[in-house]
Design a protein around this motif. Structure first.
Motif, PDB file in Angstrom:
ATOM      1  N   MET A   1      -0.723   1.325 -20.444  1.00 49.70           N
ATOM      2  CA  MET A   1       0.146   0.174 -20.301  1.00 49.70           C
ATOM      3  C   MET A   1       0.046  -0.357 -18.870  1.00 49.70           C
ATOM      4  SD  MET A   1       4.194  -0.196 -21.037  1.00 49.70           S
ATOM      5  CE  MET A   1       4.925   0.339 -19.531  1.00 49.70           C
ATOM      6  N   SER A   2      -0.097  -1.640 -18.737  1.00 49.82           N
ATOM      7  CA  SER A   2      -0.195  -2.275 -17.422  1.00 49.82           C
ATOM      8  C   SER A   2       1.165  -2.339 -16.749  1.00 49.82           C
ATOM      9  CB  SER A   2      -0.720  -3.705 -17.563  1.00 49.82           C
ATOM     10  OG  SER A   2      -1.980  -3.686 -18.167  1.00 49.82           O
ATOM     11  N   LEU A   3       1.183  -2.020 -15.459  1.00 54.09           N
ATOM     12  CA  LEU A   3       2.415  -2.071 -14.684  1.00 54.09           C
ATOM     13  C   LEU A   3       2.190  -2.860 -13.400  1.00 54.09           C
ATOM     14  CD1 LEU A   3       3.588   1.636 -15.039  1.00 54.09           C
ATOM     15  CD2 LEU A   3       4.587  -0.367 -16.129  1.00 54.09           C
ATOM     16  N   PRO A   4       3.257  -3.464 -12.868  1.00 48.99           N
ATOM     17  CA  PRO A   4       3.143  -4.186 -11.598  1.00 48.99           C
ATOM     18  C   PRO A   4       3.318  -3.241 -10.412  1.00 48.99           C
ATOM     19  CG  PRO A   4       5.289  -4.578 -12.570  1.00 48.99           C
ATOM     20  CD  PRO A   4       4.533  -3.708 -13.529  1.00 48.99           C
ATOM     21  N   TYR A   5       2.540  -3.484  -9.366  1.00 45.53           N
ATOM     22  CA  TYR A   5       2.597  -2.682  -8.145  1.00 45.53           C
ATOM     23  C   TYR A   5       2.512  -3.577  -6.922  1.00 45.53           C
ATOM     24  CZ  TYR A   5       1.218   1.142 -11.259  1.00 45.53           C
ATOM     25  OH  TYR A   5       1.160   2.051 -12.289  1.00 45.53           O
ATOM     26  N   VAL A   6       3.017  -3.062  -5.827  1.00 43.87           N
ATOM     27  CA  VAL A   6       2.744  -3.640  -4.523  1.00 43.87           C
ATOM     28  C   VAL A   6       1.806  -2.661  -3.828  1.00 43.87           C
ATOM     29  CG1 VAL A   6       4.767  -2.607  -3.403  1.00 43.87           C
ATOM     30  CG2 VAL A   6       3.683  -4.609  -2.395  1.00 43.87           C
ATOM     31  N   VAL A   7       0.773  -3.197  -3.198  1.00 46.35           N
ATOM     32  CA  VAL A   7      -0.172  -2.393  -2.419  1.00 46.35           C
ATOM     33  C   VAL A   7      -0.173  -2.965  -1.012  1.00 46.35           C
ATOM     34  CG1 VAL A   7      -2.554  -1.601  -2.176  1.00 46.35           C
ATOM     35  CG2 VAL A   7      -1.605  -2.007  -4.467  1.00 46.35           C
ATOM     36  N   ALA A   8       0.157  -2.133  -0.048  1.00 46.74           N
ATOM     37  CA  ALA A   8       0.191  -2.558   1.349  1.00 46.74           C
ATOM     38  C   ALA A   8      -0.657  -1.597   2.166  1.00 46.74           C
ATOM     39  CB  ALA A   8       1.623  -2.577   1.868  1.00 46.74           C
ATOM     40  N   LEU A   9      -1.340  -2.124   3.161  1.00 49.06           N
ATOM     41  CA  LEU A   9      -2.129  -1.250   4.005  1.00 49.06           C
ATOM     42  C   LEU A   9      -2.141  -1.733   5.442  1.00 49.06           C
ATOM     43  CD1 LEU A   9      -5.723  -2.011   4.227  1.00 49.06           C
ATOM     44  CD2 LEU A   9      -4.750  -2.718   2.077  1.00 49.06           C
ATOM     45  N   GLU A  10      -2.385  -0.783   6.303  1.00 50.42           N
ATOM     46  CA  GLU A  10      -2.569  -1.078   7.722  1.00 50.42           C
ATOM     47  C   GLU A  10      -3.804  -0.317   8.164  1.00 50.42           C
ATOM     48  OE1 GLU A  10      -0.389  -0.294  11.955  1.00 50.42           O
ATOM     49  OE2 GLU A  10       0.863  -0.689  10.211  1.00 50.42           O
ATOM     50  N   LEU A  11      -4.851  -1.077   8.444  1.00 50.27           N
ATOM     51  CA  LEU A  11      -6.091  -0.465   8.880  1.00 50.27           C
ATOM     52  C   LEU A  11      -6.085  -0.326  10.394  1.00 50.27           C
ATOM     53  CD1 LEU A  11      -8.650  -2.377   6.641  1.00 50.27           C
ATOM     54  CD2 LEU A  11      -7.589  -0.158   6.231  1.00 50.27           C
ATOM     55  N   ASN A  12      -6.701   0.711  10.871  1.00 49.60           N
ATOM     56  CA  ASN A  12      -6.799   0.980  12.296  1.00 49.60           C
ATOM     57  C   ASN A  12      -7.632  -0.121  12.962  1.00 49.60           C
ATOM     58  OD1 ASN A  12      -7.108   1.995  14.848  1.00 49.60           O
ATOM     59  ND2 ASN A  12      -8.136   3.870  14.217  1.00 49.60           N
ATOM     60  N   VAL A  13      -6.998  -0.918  13.795  1.00 49.96           N
ATOM     61  CA  VAL A  13      -7.708  -2.024  14.455  1.00 49.96           C
ATOM     62  C   VAL A  13      -8.591  -1.533  15.592  1.00 49.96           C
ATOM     63  CG1 VAL A  13      -6.028  -3.786  13.856  1.00 49.96           C
ATOM     64  CG2 VAL A  13      -5.751  -2.523  15.978  1.00 49.96           C
ATOM     65  N   ASN A  14      -8.505  -0.260  15.939  1.00 50.24           N
ATOM     66  CA  ASN A  14      -9.336   0.294  16.999  1.00 50.24           C
ATOM     67  C   ASN A  14     -10.666   0.814  16.471  1.00 50.24           C
ATOM     68  OD1 ASN A  14      -7.364  -0.197  18.987  1.00 50.24           O
ATOM     69  ND2 ASN A  14      -6.265   1.632  18.345  1.00 50.24           N
ATOM     70  N   SER A  15     -10.998   0.477  15.240  1.00 49.73           N
ATOM     71  CA  SER A  15     -12.279   0.875  14.666  1.00 49.73           C
ATOM     72  C   SER A  15     -13.406   0.232  15.452  1.00 49.73           C
ATOM     73  CB  SER A  15     -12.373   0.428  13.208  1.00 49.73           C
ATOM     74  OG  SER A  15     -11.392   1.056  12.435  1.00 49.73           O
TER      75      SER A  15
END
Length: 98
Positions: A1-15
């Motif tokens: 069954m399909s469900l709604p999600y929030v996906v949030a990310l913070e990538l390391n800007v010092n890469s």
């Protein structure tokens, strides 16, 4: 069954230079590939509808990010308020909470 999600990310800007953009693009592609419906509502925040569970989504994203990067995946309920543009609200109502 399909469900709604929030996906949030913070990538390391010092890469390493250029690596941030590559990682961000890879993560975006993974999120889109796991979604039935997908809308980026902020720079690093997506609202999606998916057949996958949060742990499965996280596992796929973790394959391309570094250990210092942050990711949050959470199921959404249709009990929402916010200040978004009309297009984002229409997308959510038509594609996520339908």
């Amino acid at each position: 069954m399909s469900l709604p999600y929030v996906v949030a990310l913070e990538l390391n800007v010092n890469s390493e230079p250029g690596n941030f953009e590559i990682k961000y693009k890879e993560v975006s592609q993974i999120i889109e590939s796991l979604s039935i419906s997908c809308k980026k509502i902020e720079n690093s925040v997506w609202i999606i509808k998916s057949d996958y569970k949060p742990a499965e989504i996280l596992d796929r994203i973790r394959k391309v990010i570094a250990s210092e990067d942050l990711v949050f995946v959470c199921e959404l309920k249709n009990n929402k308020q916010g200040w978004l543009n009309t297009e984002a609200w229409k997308f959510m109502n038509d594609n996520i909470f339908n």
